[in-house]
Design an enzyme around this catalytic site. Structure first.
Site, PDB file in Angstrom:
ATOM      1  N   ASP A   8       0.877  -1.094  -0.023  1.00 56.63           N
ATOM      2  CA  ASP A   8       0.132   0.014  -0.078  1.00 56.63           C
ATOM      3  C   ASP A   8       1.132   1.244   0.077  1.00 56.63           C
ATOM      4  O   ASP A   8       1.468   1.412   1.057  1.00 56.63           O
ATOM      5  CB  ASP A   8      -0.900  -0.113   1.187  1.00 56.63           C
ATOM      6  CG  ASP A   8      -1.611   1.263   1.587  1.00 56.63           C
ATOM      7  OD1 ASP A   8      -1.737   2.065   0.470  1.00 56.63           O
ATOM      8  OD2 ASP A   8      -2.232   1.298   2.615  1.00 56.63           O
ATOM      9  N   LYS A  70       3.092  11.735  -3.335  1.00 57.13           N
ATOM     10  CA  LYS A  70       1.908  10.976  -4.269  1.00 57.13           C
ATOM     11  C   LYS A  70       0.595  11.956  -4.747  1.00 57.13           C
ATOM     12  O   LYS A  70       0.186  11.851  -5.556  1.00 57.13           O
ATOM     13  CB  LYS A  70       1.409   9.933  -3.376  1.00 57.13           C
ATOM     14  CG  LYS A  70       0.207   8.946  -3.934  1.00 57.13           C
ATOM     15  CD  LYS A  70       0.090   8.003  -3.120  1.00 57.13           C
ATOM     16  CE  LYS A  70      -1.346   7.272  -3.470  1.00 57.13           C
ATOM     17  NZ  LYS A  70      -1.903   6.160  -2.464  1.00 57.13           N
ATOM     18  N   GLU A 171      -7.115   0.581  -4.227  1.00 54.48           N
ATOM     19  CA  GLU A 171      -7.019   0.636  -2.839  1.00 54.48           C
ATOM     20  C   GLU A 171      -8.324   0.183  -2.056  1.00 54.48           C
ATOM     21  O   GLU A 171      -8.443  -0.862  -1.267  1.00 54.48           O
ATOM     22  CB  GLU A 171      -6.707   1.995  -2.001  1.00 54.48           C
ATOM     23  CG  GLU A 171      -5.329   2.216  -2.213  1.00 54.48           C
ATOM     24  CD  GLU A 171      -4.910   3.586  -2.195  1.00 54.48           C
ATOM     25  OE1 GLU A 171      -5.691   4.401  -1.855  1.00 54.48           O
ATOM     26  OE2 GLU A 171      -3.740   4.164  -2.595  1.00 54.48           O
ATOM     27  N   ASP A 193     -12.735   5.447   1.547  1.00 52.34           N
ATOM     28  CA  ASP A 193     -11.378   5.416   1.803  1.00 52.34           C
ATOM     29  C   ASP A 193     -10.787   6.839   1.814  1.00 52.34           C
ATOM     30  O   ASP A 193     -10.624   7.417   0.742  1.00 52.34           O
ATOM     31  CB  ASP A 193     -10.630   4.554   0.661  1.00 52.34           C
ATOM     32  CG  ASP A 193      -9.157   4.495   0.795  1.00 52.34           C
ATOM     33  OD1 ASP A 193      -8.667   5.224   1.655  1.00 52.34           O
ATOM     34  OD2 ASP A 193      -8.542   3.737   0.189  1.00 52.34           O
TER      35      ASP A 193
END
Ligand code: AMP
Length: 522
Positions: A8, A70, A171, A193
């Site tokens: 992850d 990211k 994810e 999420d």
């Protein structure tokens, strides 16, 4: 056979897991932590640091410490949302050759794929140390709402880390996989999420042996970082009013404030009030100044309420896209550290009319799902089928600037669609096609994946040549384009100019540069 790890790769933290003895386990790093900060730094004496070691020195070396890279991956330098979200970032972001964002550290402009590659390499090292054997294959997760460029860049990062990325999975899908493994019950679940930098919502159907994503929505520019930024801006304003000093120009003070704001935010998940206490935060002719203030949960809710509302709009759209109503959802799974904020939990509970499931660890469930997927990919056991969707519509720009979708959002992948192109002038020997992803009717408001030039078209009157172009989206959500001449059936040459990704030569060069660099992680 070497084992496949699941990673992850988070905005704030990264986590690695593996299926060991038939069970998925989260692998602790050398310091015993199950997650590592997704941070990279070049220390004042030129050493490269990653993970906790990078985080520990962030306050005194803010300019050369990268966090949340990211947020930049696969994004153009000039995108206004990027400028806004990174306004208070202490490190310098510069424009790369094809307009992409790069990070300037100690005179080198690092590509975001390289930074992610360094973090992935560290997670690989953590796994190898635990397993006592080399690891060469991985499943890496990305936000479901990542577009093709962001997925390509993540794949490049895997190569830079010395990993073959067997599959990129979303994810929330990974979380559902971890949640649903071994479950024999048929149900529809929602995975909400909210991590450090991105937000995704997916609606999935779990039936015996099949995990099927029905719809997905989200925002790759919305997460815990934005909560922190709101608190930081609030405190900066109060301090400016009270003391007449603007702390924005002081990198070290800003970094201390950012850390304190994040800590206060986390404290407010379990307490009604939190202290922000930063002695000696500034200095002027009147001497040292201290920052000391109390933040209540109510103030936090006011500061971030609109962000939470934005996520709920995506939730409503996703449920509608799945052809369902909130009452059809039997379980809501929360993923990502930011879902610990009570306002988030309340909004989700109110919408679905039921409290979220508390049985999964929001920090680890994504890596576990990735490890499960990794072991499924290499095992003989094909009892579990995973069906995912493409988050964004894929299409082409028409001559009048409109967007013509070829593959609609929420179509199950892999998928292939073809379109026949022709020429508009006599003897025209090339046709340029602009491929985009997004939901706007106007081409220039969508994300440009690349320009494809159909070349070497034999001389013919306008409109006569027929060139069939096929757009494939594979199981990774990555787009591939091929073309063929309808008359002859022959392959038509196609030059792809993708925006913002690295060429094979650049990747090889980065790998060579990193070969000798020892990264002390933790
Ligand atoms: P992730 O990307 O899943 O690691 O999520 C990281 C984000 O979750 C960061 O913005 C953290 O500040 C936030 N976070 C972690 N723990 C908490 C907590 N107890 N309350 C609120 N936010 C948290």
């Amino acid at each position: 056979m070497s084992r496949v790890i699941g990673i992850d790769l988070g905005t704030t933290n990264s986590c690695v897991a593996v299926v060991d003895g038939g069970k998925p386990v989260v692998i602790p790093n050398t310091g015993g932590y199950k997650t590592s900060p997704s941070m990279f730094a070049i220390s004042q004496d030129g050493k490269r640091l990653v993970g906790h070691l990078a985080k520990r020195q962030a306050i005194t070396n803010a300019r050369h410490t990268v966090h949340a890279s990211k947020r930049l991956i696969g994004r153009r330098f000039d995108s206004p949302e990027l400028q806004k979200a990174t306004e208070l970032f202490p490190y310098e972001i510069v424009e790369g050759q094809s307009g992409e964002s790069r990070i300037l550290l100690a005179d080198k402009a690092f590509s975001c794929s390289e930074i992610s590659g360094i973090i992935l390499r560290e997670m690989k090292r953590v796994a190898e140390e635990y397993l006592g054997e080399p690891v060469s294959e991985a499943v890496v997760t990305v936000p479901a709402y990542f577009n093709d460029t962001q997925r390509q860049c993540t794949k490049d990062a895997g190569k830079i880390a010395g990993l073959e990325v067997l599959r990129i999975i979303n994810e929330p899908t990974a979380a559902a996989l971890a949640y649903g493994v071994g479950s024999k019950v048929e149900e529809k679940i929602a995975v909400y999420d909210l991590g450090g930098g991105t937000f995704d919502i997916s609606i999935l159907e779990l039936a015996d042996g099949v995990v099927e994503v029905l719809a997905t929505a989200g925002n790759t520019f919305l997460g815990g970082e934005d909560f922190d930024r709101r608190i930081v801006e609030h405190v900066l304003e109060i301090f400016h009013k009270q003391e007449g000093i603007d702390l924005r120009d002081d990198l070290m003070a800003l970094q201390r404030l950012k850390d304190a704001a994040e800590k206060a935010k986390c404290d407010l998940s379990s307490m009604e009030t939190a202290e922000i206490n930063l002695p000696f935060i500034a200095n002027d002719a009147n001497g040292a100044r201290h920052l000391n203030l109390e933040l209540t949960r109510e103030t936090l809710d006011d500061l971030v309420g609109d962000i939470v509302n934005t996520t709920m709009k995506s939730v409503a759209q996703c449920v509608e896209d799945a052809g369902l109503t909130p009452a059809d959802i039997s379980q809501v799974v929360l993923v990502g550290g930011q879902t610990r904020t009570q306002l988030v939990q309340k909004a989700v509970t109110d919408f679905f009319g039921k409290p979220p499931n508390r049985g999964v660890n929001p920090d680890e469930v994504v890596a576990i799902g990735a490890a499960v997927q990794g072991s499924l990919l290499v095992s003989e056991d094909k009892d579990l089928l995973l069906l995912d969707v493409t988050p964004l519509s894929l299409g082409i720009a028409t001559f009048d600037g409109a967007f013509a979708p070829l593959i609609d959002r929420n179509t199950t992948v892999p998928v292939r669609k073809s379109h026949v192109f022709t020429t508009t002038r006599d003897d025209q020997n090339a046709v340029k096609i602009r491929v985009l992803q997004g939901e706007s009717e106007r081409a220039d408001e969508n994300h440009l994946l690349g320009e494809f030039v159909l070349a070497d078209i034999p001389p013919a009157p306008a409109g006569e040549p027929e060139i069939e172009v096929s757009f494939d989206i594979d199981a990774n959500g990555i787009v591939n384009v091929s073309a063929r001449d309808v008359a002859t059936g022959g392959e038509q040459s196609i030059a792809v100019n993708t925006t913002g990704t690295l060429s094979d030569e650049e990747i090889d060069q980065i790998i060579a540069e990193n070969e000798d660099v020892e990264l002390p992680g933790a």
